[in-house]
Design a protein around this motif. Structure first.
Motif, PDB file in Angstrom:
ATOM      1  N   GLY A  93       0.842  -1.191   0.000  1.00 26.54           N
ATOM      2  CA  GLY A  93       0.000   0.000   0.000  1.00 26.54           C
ATOM      3  C   GLY A  93       0.872   1.235   0.000  1.00 26.54           C
ATOM      4  O   GLY A  93       2.055   1.167  -0.340  1.00 26.54           O
ATOM      5  N   THR A  94       0.302   2.353   0.401  1.00 27.50           N
ATOM      6  CA  THR A  94       1.077   3.589   0.459  1.00 27.50           C
ATOM      7  C   THR A  94       1.419   3.991   1.893  1.00 27.50           C
ATOM      8  O   THR A  94       2.239   4.872   2.098  1.00 27.50           O
ATOM      9  CB  THR A  94       0.324   4.756  -0.223  1.00 27.50           C
ATOM     10  N   SER A  95       0.797   3.335   2.876  1.00 33.01           N
ATOM     11  CA  SER A  95       1.069   3.656   4.274  1.00 33.01           C
ATOM     12  C   SER A  95       0.577   2.517   5.162  1.00 33.01           C
ATOM     13  O   SER A  95      -0.495   1.961   4.938  1.00 33.01           O
ATOM     14  CB  SER A  95       0.342   4.951   4.658  1.00 33.01           C
ATOM     15  N   GLY A  96       1.381   2.155   6.140  1.00 36.25           N
ATOM     16  CA  GLY A  96       0.962   1.186   7.137  1.00 36.25           C
ATOM     17  C   GLY A  96       0.899  -0.257   6.663  1.00 36.25           C
ATOM     18  O   GLY A  96       0.308  -1.097   7.328  1.00 36.25           O
ATOM     19  N   GLU A  97       1.505  -0.574   5.533  1.00 36.65           N
ATOM     20  CA  GLU A  97       1.484  -1.942   4.990  1.00 36.65           C
ATOM     21  C   GLU A  97       2.858  -2.572   5.154  1.00 36.65           C
ATOM     22  O   GLU A  97       3.809  -1.933   5.583  1.00 36.65           O
ATOM     23  CB  GLU A  97       1.063  -1.927   3.522  1.00 36.65           C
ATOM     24  N   ASP A  98       2.982  -3.844   4.776  1.00 37.02           N
ATOM     25  CA  ASP A  98       4.278  -4.527   4.863  1.00 37.02           C
ATOM     26  C   ASP A  98       5.294  -3.898   3.912  1.00 37.02           C
ATOM     27  O   ASP A  98       6.472  -3.780   4.239  1.00 37.02           O
ATOM     28  CB  ASP A  98       4.110  -6.017   4.563  1.00 37.02           C
ATOM     29  N   ILE A  99       4.846  -3.533   2.721  1.00 35.09           N
ATOM     30  CA  ILE A  99       5.661  -2.752   1.782  1.00 35.09           C
ATOM     31  C   ILE A  99       4.857  -1.516   1.421  1.00 35.09           C
ATOM     32  O   ILE A  99       3.690  -1.611   1.026  1.00 35.09           O
ATOM     33  CB  ILE A  99       6.011  -3.544   0.504  1.00 35.09           C
ATOM     34  N   ASN A 100       5.478  -0.346   1.573  1.00 36.92           N
ATOM     35  CA  ASN A 100       4.835   0.918   1.221  1.00 36.92           C
ATOM     36  C   ASN A 100       5.493   1.497  -0.026  1.00 36.92           C
ATOM     37  O   ASN A 100       6.708   1.668  -0.071  1.00 36.92           O
ATOM     38  CB  ASN A 100       4.943   1.909   2.380  1.00 36.92           C
ATOM     39  N   LEU A 101       4.670   1.760  -1.034  1.00 38.14           N
ATOM     40  CA  LEU A 101       5.119   2.372  -2.271  1.00 38.14           C
ATOM     41  C   LEU A 101       4.612   3.809  -2.325  1.00 38.14           C
ATOM     42  O   LEU A 101       3.652   4.154  -1.641  1.00 38.14           O
ATOM     43  CB  LEU A 101       4.582   1.593  -3.479  1.00 38.14           C
ATOM     44  N   SER A 102       5.212   4.622  -3.187  1.00 38.20           N
ATOM     45  CA  SER A 102       4.738   5.996  -3.329  1.00 38.20           C
ATOM     46  C   SER A 102       3.347   6.022  -3.956  1.00 38.20           C
ATOM     47  O   SER A 102       2.568   6.943  -3.717  1.00 38.20           O
ATOM     48  CB  SER A 102       5.720   6.830  -4.155  1.00 38.20           C
ATOM     49  N   GLY A 109       5.378  -0.507 -18.059  1.00 33.02           N
ATOM     50  CA  GLY A 109       6.659   0.089 -18.416  1.00 33.02           C
ATOM     51  C   GLY A 109       7.270   0.962 -17.340  1.00 33.02           C
ATOM     52  O   GLY A 109       8.401   1.420 -17.493  1.00 33.02           O
ATOM     53  N   ASP A 110       6.550   1.207 -16.232  1.00 29.73           N
ATOM     54  CA  ASP A 110       7.096   2.013 -15.136  1.00 29.73           C
ATOM     55  C   ASP A 110       8.271   1.303 -14.472  1.00 29.73           C
ATOM     56  O   ASP A 110       8.410   0.081 -14.556  1.00 29.73           O
ATOM     57  CB  ASP A 110       6.036   2.263 -14.051  1.00 29.73           C
ATOM     58  N   THR A 111       9.102   2.084 -13.805  1.00 35.11           N
ATOM     59  CA  THR A 111      10.162   1.541 -12.973  1.00 35.11           C
ATOM     60  C   THR A 111       9.664   1.465 -11.534  1.00 35.11           C
ATOM     61  O   THR A 111       9.116   2.435 -11.018  1.00 35.11           O
ATOM     62  CB  THR A 111      11.425   2.413 -13.040  1.00 35.11           C
ATOM     63  N   VAL A 112       9.827   0.293 -10.916  1.00 30.08           N
ATOM     64  CA  VAL A 112       9.425   0.086  -9.527  1.00 30.08           C
ATOM     65  C   VAL A 112      10.685  -0.191  -8.716  1.00 30.08           C
ATOM     66  O   VAL A 112      11.476  -1.067  -9.097  1.00 30.08           O
ATOM     67  CB  VAL A 112       8.419  -1.069  -9.395  1.00 30.08           C
ATOM     68  N   SER A 113      10.850   0.548  -7.624  1.00 25.55           N
ATOM     69  CA  SER A 113      12.031   0.405  -6.764  1.00 25.55           C
ATOM     70  C   SER A 113      11.625   0.139  -5.330  1.00 25.55           C
ATOM     71  O   SER A 113      10.625   0.672  -4.852  1.00 25.55           O
ATOM     72  CB  SER A 113      12.844   1.709  -6.762  1.00 25.55           C
ATOM     73  N   ILE A 114      12.413  -0.692  -4.669  1.00 20.84           N
ATOM     74  CA  ILE A 114      12.284  -0.910  -3.226  1.00 20.84           C
ATOM     75  C   ILE A 114      13.615  -0.490  -2.631  1.00 20.84           C
ATOM     76  O   ILE A 114      14.658  -1.061  -2.933  1.00 20.84           O
ATOM     77  CB  ILE A 114      12.016  -2.403  -2.901  1.00 20.84           C
ATOM     78  N   THR A 115      13.590   0.561  -1.807  1.00 20.48           N
ATOM     79  CA  THR A 115      14.839   1.094  -1.269  1.00 20.48           C
ATOM     80  C   THR A 115      15.283   0.380   0.003  1.00 20.48           C
ATOM     81  O   THR A 115      16.474   0.403   0.328  1.00 20.48           O
ATOM     82  CB  THR A 115      14.726   2.594  -0.992  1.00 20.48           C
ATOM     83  N   SER A 116      14.342  -0.223   0.735  1.00 24.45           N
ATOM     84  CA  SER A 116      14.734  -0.985   1.927  1.00 24.45           C
ATOM     85  C   SER A 116      13.641  -1.987   2.255  1.00 24.45           C
ATOM     86  O   SER A 116      12.458  -1.757   1.974  1.00 24.45           O
ATOM     87  CB  SER A 116      14.986  -0.072   3.114  1.00 24.45           C
ATOM     88  N   LEU A 117      14.059  -3.106   2.825  1.00 13.49           N
ATOM     89  CA  LEU A 117      13.121  -4.159   3.213  1.00 13.49           C
ATOM     90  C   LEU A 117      13.725  -4.924   4.373  1.00 13.49           C
ATOM     91  O   LEU A 117      14.906  -5.283   4.346  1.00 13.49           O
ATOM     92  CB  LEU A 117      12.884  -5.113   2.032  1.00 13.49           C
ATOM     93  N   THR A 118      12.938  -5.130   5.416  1.00 15.97           N
ATOM     94  CA  THR A 118      13.384  -5.915   6.546  1.00 15.97           C
ATOM     95  C   THR A 118      12.408  -7.046   6.802  1.00 15.97           C
ATOM     96  O   THR A 118      11.227  -6.963   6.456  1.00 15.97           O
ATOM     97  CB  THR A 118      13.508  -5.078   7.833  1.00 15.97           C
ATOM     98  N   TYR A 119      12.939  -8.111   7.384  1.00 18.80           N
ATOM     99  CA  TYR A 119      12.103  -9.222   7.828  1.00 18.80           C
ATOM    100  C   TYR A 119      12.372  -9.416   9.296  1.00 18.80           C
ATOM    101  O   TYR A 119      13.491  -9.477   9.718  1.00 18.80           O
ATOM    102  CB  TYR A 119      12.435 -10.510   7.061  1.00 18.80           C
TER     103      TYR A 119
END
Length: 119
Positions: A93-102, A109-119
């Motif tokens: 999602g964009t807030s409060g999820e396991d992974i937050n995207l903009s 064709g978009d570029t998707v980036s993950i700048t940090s991820l922890t488990y």
């Protein structure tokens, strides 16, 4: 009272889970719609995560998907290098999820980036 584990056990559990991503080569983080359709696929480093500390493992560099399939991101799953599920998945999602995207709206064709991820 909640169940607790000593740090050495938490580290062992985290390492066991994230080390499974490395089986068969570099694993993948697959972002999906709520209906399991792939939106984007990002590739982990050959060693996906560093060793756990205080029960948390942090991902090494994750390669961007520079040509996303596109769609509305709702969840993710992790696969190992053999394309088998690697033991965990979560919400996007964009807030409060396991992974937050903009934005959860990803164009083809978009570029998707993950700048940090922890488990």
């Amino acid at each position: 009272m909640a169940v607790t584990h000593p740090t050495t056990i938490r580290n062992g559990i985290a390492d066991y889970v994230v080390d499974s991503i490395d089986t068969g080569g570099a694993g993948s983080l697959i972002i999906q719609t709520s209906g399991d359709v792939e939106v984007a696929t990002l590739t982990f480093s050959a060693t996906a995560f560093g060793a756990a500390s205080t029960g948390t493992a942090t991902a090494n560099a994750i390669t961007d998907d520079t040509s996303a399939t596109g769609g509305t991101a709702a969840k993710f799953k992790i696969q190992n290098g053999s394309a088998a599920d690697a033991g965990f998945a979560g919400s996007v999602g964009t807030s409060g999820e396991d992974i937050n995207l903009s934005s959860v709206s990803i164009g083809a064709g978009d570029t998707v980036s993950i700048t940090s991820l922890t488990y």
